[in-house]
Design an enzyme around this catalytic site. Structure first.
Site, PDB file in Angstrom:
ATOM      1  N   PHE A 134       0.847  -1.192   0.000  1.00 42.32           N
ATOM      2  CA  PHE A 134       0.000   0.000   0.000  1.00 42.32           C
ATOM      3  C   PHE A 134       0.889   1.252   0.000  1.00 42.32           C
ATOM      4  CE2 PHE A 134      -2.739   3.249   1.804  1.00 42.32           C
ATOM      5  CZ  PHE A 134      -3.860   3.101   1.013  1.00 42.32           C
ATOM      6  N   ASP A 211       1.196  -5.128   7.960  1.00 41.92           N
ATOM      7  CA  ASP A 211       0.002  -4.291   7.840  1.00 41.92           C
ATOM      8  C   ASP A 211      -1.186  -5.231   7.604  1.00 41.92           C
ATOM      9  OD1 ASP A 211      -2.059  -2.615   7.103  1.00 41.92           O
ATOM     10  OD2 ASP A 211      -0.797  -1.275   5.927  1.00 41.92           O
ATOM     11  N   TYR A 236     -11.299   1.568  10.392  1.00 40.11           N
ATOM     12  CA  TYR A 236     -12.531   1.984   9.695  1.00 40.11           C
ATOM     13  C   TYR A 236     -12.949   1.040   8.565  1.00 40.11           C
ATOM     14  CZ  TYR A 236      -8.661   4.099   7.110  1.00 40.11           C
ATOM     15  OH  TYR A 236      -7.466   4.305   6.470  1.00 40.11           O
ATOM     16  N   LYS A 237     -12.187  -0.052   8.353  1.00 35.82           N
ATOM     17  CA  LYS A 237     -12.552  -0.971   7.266  1.00 35.82           C
ATOM     18  C   LYS A 237     -13.494  -2.039   7.848  1.00 35.82           C
ATOM     19  CE  LYS A 237      -8.120  -0.179   4.957  1.00 35.82           C
ATOM     20  NZ  LYS A 237      -8.579   0.568   3.781  1.00 35.82           N
ATOM     21  N   ARG A 386     -12.421  -2.806  -7.669  1.00 42.79           N
ATOM     22  CA  ARG A 386     -12.227  -3.617  -6.466  1.00 42.79           C
ATOM     23  C   ARG A 386     -13.585  -3.809  -5.791  1.00 42.79           C
ATOM     24  NH1 ARG A 386      -8.304  -1.538  -1.753  1.00 42.79           N
ATOM     25  NH2 ARG A 386     -10.171  -0.338  -1.311  1.00 42.79           N
TER      26      ARG A 386
HETATM   27  C1  LIG Z   1      -3.265  -1.516   3.557  1.00 45.52           C
HETATM   28  C2  LIG Z   1      -3.445  -0.119   4.046  1.00 45.52           C
HETATM   29  N1  LIG Z   1      -2.534   0.416   4.867  1.00 45.52           N
HETATM   30  C3  LIG Z   1      -2.657   1.676   5.321  1.00 45.52           C
HETATM   31  C4  LIG Z   1      -3.717   2.478   4.951  1.00 45.52           C
HETATM   32  C5  LIG Z   1      -3.753   3.916   5.363  1.00 45.52           C
HETATM   33  O1  LIG Z   1      -4.267   4.114   6.580  1.00 45.52           O
HETATM   34  P1  LIG Z   1      -4.446   5.572   7.170  1.00 45.52           P
HETATM   35  O2  LIG Z   1      -4.863   6.482   6.047  1.00 45.52           O
HETATM   36  O3  LIG Z   1      -5.530   5.417   8.147  1.00 45.52           O
HETATM   37  O4  LIG Z   1      -3.157   5.996   7.761  1.00 45.52           O
HETATM   38  C6  LIG Z   1      -4.713   1.950   4.131  1.00 45.52           C
HETATM   39  C7  LIG Z   1      -5.871   2.775   3.739  1.00 45.52           C
HETATM   40  O5  LIG Z   1      -6.721   2.428   2.995  1.00 45.52           O
HETATM   41  C8  LIG Z   1      -4.564   0.625   3.663  1.00 45.52           C
HETATM   42  O6  LIG Z   1      -5.471   0.095   2.829  1.00 45.52           O
END
Ligand SMILES: Cc1ncc(COP(=O)(O)O)c(C=O)c1O
Length: 426
Positions: A134, A211, A236-237, A386
């Site tokens: 990501f 992650d 939040y997911k 997606r």
């Molecule tokens: C795999 C992954 N890591 C990190 C994040 C980012 O998280 P944040 O914006 O809350 O820091 C996301 C956001 O969608 C994500 O999908």
């Protein structure tokens, strides 16, 4: 996905309805606020739906706790980051108490843990990640590498199957201090073998940071048993904590004394209210807190995780596998011949709770789906629609409706009606 009766075929809407009737989690959908019953929501892996119990808890918190208790509420609220963290550890992560805290964003938690891990390996000059990780994960380690003059090695991510162990093995030599990947690939949904890659990192003498944003709440984890060092994930997911809900972080018990956070804040101070002259990190997970906890977001995450606890992760995962399996069967019946390819592992056991459908016009198809068909998927460049199928809030009939509308729009070449210029949020 096996309930076929009479002349019914898998692609009949009746079949989807039969799957819903046979689904022991079907009634859970009613526990969410569904404002527009016609809307097909394929984005619960980006922002989970609002649980009714969360709306009620937030109302109570605002009216009774904040409204009446005022600053006296902190007597209770102050425990929320570690209390909710322990619940996340128990329900979602396979983590014994005292190893998870809820605070900050995933990005900030990645930074804190990666920086502390590198501090604990001062003689190591290399960080390993993958080029399909990501973006925020890659940017955080890019920034750390630049600030510290380290080398960043990005192994190639397989577009469908995710990070490959051979590539990690080749990259993980005796110079590596930190290895960081995602449990479930945010594009393809591929699940990687966390225990095996962690073991590769350990054999090289490195620490492993994971992650779990696209896994936690959809795919069970066993962080303690997998001997993971460090992990983070979003609130939040699949945890349904709402927009901007705080994230969580995990630090293996055996490492906790040895790692010092790079952000020295008063909430991480051993004797916080002594207001003393110098920072001394608190014992346990509290040292990872920096500033004042976001109480409303914490309460919302707590409710979302309580819902997952009621159901149990085994049932959640079984429903997720059934949903992506069903979506895959509709793709092969309708969409493959219209130019969509499957961008996820074909075996449901090897992917999380979302499915990647690749199409050259995915970007404009998403616009058409939202504007004309009441279907909300995500677009992930360059060509992925997606399809997020949150197990607790998605019905099989909703999957059928969404794919039916997508098929019609694709047949109609609906993308020709839309602009190619990307907006600020995709
Ligand atoms: C795999 C992954 N890591 C990190 C994040 C980012 O998280 P944040 O914006 O809350 O820091 C996301 C956001 O969608 C994500 O999908």
């Amino acid at each position: 996905v096996g309930v076929l009766t009479g002349a019914m075929t898998r692609v009949d809407r009746h079949h989807a309805a039969a799957l819903d009737r046979a689904d022991s989690l079907a009634s859970r959908v009613d526990e969410f606020v569904v404002d527009d019953p016609g809307l097909v929501y394929f984005d619960g892996n980006s922002l989970g739906r609002l649980p009714r119990r969360t709306a009620a808890r937030l109302r109570r918190l605002v009216d009774d706790e904040w409204g009446s208790d005022l600053v006296r509420g902190w007597g209770r609220w102050i425990e929320l980051p570690t209390r909710v963290g322990d619940r996340i550890g128990r329900v979602l992560l396979g983590a014994a108490p005292g190893q998870v805290a809820v605070c900050d964003s995933t990005t900030v938690n990645l930074y804190k843990l990666a920086a502390a891990a590198l501090d604990a390996r001062p003689d190591r000059r290399v960080i390993v990640t993958d080029d399909g990780n990501f973006p925020t994960d890659r940017y955080v380690v890019q920034g750390l590498a630049k600030a510290r003059g380290l080398e960043l090695r990005q192994v190639a991510t397989h577009p469908v199957d995710g990070v490959q162990p051979e590539a990690v093995e080749a990259a993980a030599d005796a110079d590596v201090g930190l290895v960081t990947f995602s449990h479930v690939d945010f594009r393809s949904g591929a699940i990687v073998d966390v225990a095996a890659l962690t073991d590769l990192a350990h054999r090289a003498g490195a620490l492993a940071l994971w992650d779990l944003s696209h896994a936690a709440g959809a795919v069970p984890a066993e962080l303690d048993a997998w001997e993971v060092d460090l992990a983070v994930g979003c609130g939040y997911k699949y945890l349904n904590g709402g927009p901007g809900a705080p994230a969580w972080l995990y630090v293996r018990a055996g490492l906790q004394d040895r790692l010092v956070p790079p952000v020295w804040g008063w909430f991480g101070q051993a004797d916080q209210f002594e207001m003393g002259p110098a920072f001394e990190p608190a014992e346990g997970m509290r040292r990872w807190l920096a500033g004042t906890p976001p109480v409303l977001g914490l309460a919302a995450v707590d409710e979302g995780v309580a819902m997952l606890e009621d159901v149990g992760m085994e049932a959640v995962r079984a429903k997720g596998v059934a949903l992506t399996g069903y979506a895959q069967s509709l793709w092969s019946a309708w969409l493959e011949r219209l130019g969509f390819t499957l961008g996820s592992p074909a075996d449901a056991a090897l992917r999380g709770s979302h499915l990647a459908l690749c199409h050259p016009e995915a970007f404009r198809l998403r616009q058409a789906l939202i504007a004309e068909a009441g279907v909300v998927p995500d677009f992930r460049g360059p060509d992925i629609l997606r399809i997020g199928l949150a197990p607790l809030s998605t019905r099989f009939v909703e999957v059928w409706d969404g794919f039916d509308r997508l098929r019609d729009l694709a047949r109609d070449e609906a993308w020709t009606r839309y602009d190619v210029a990307p907006g600020r949020v995709t």
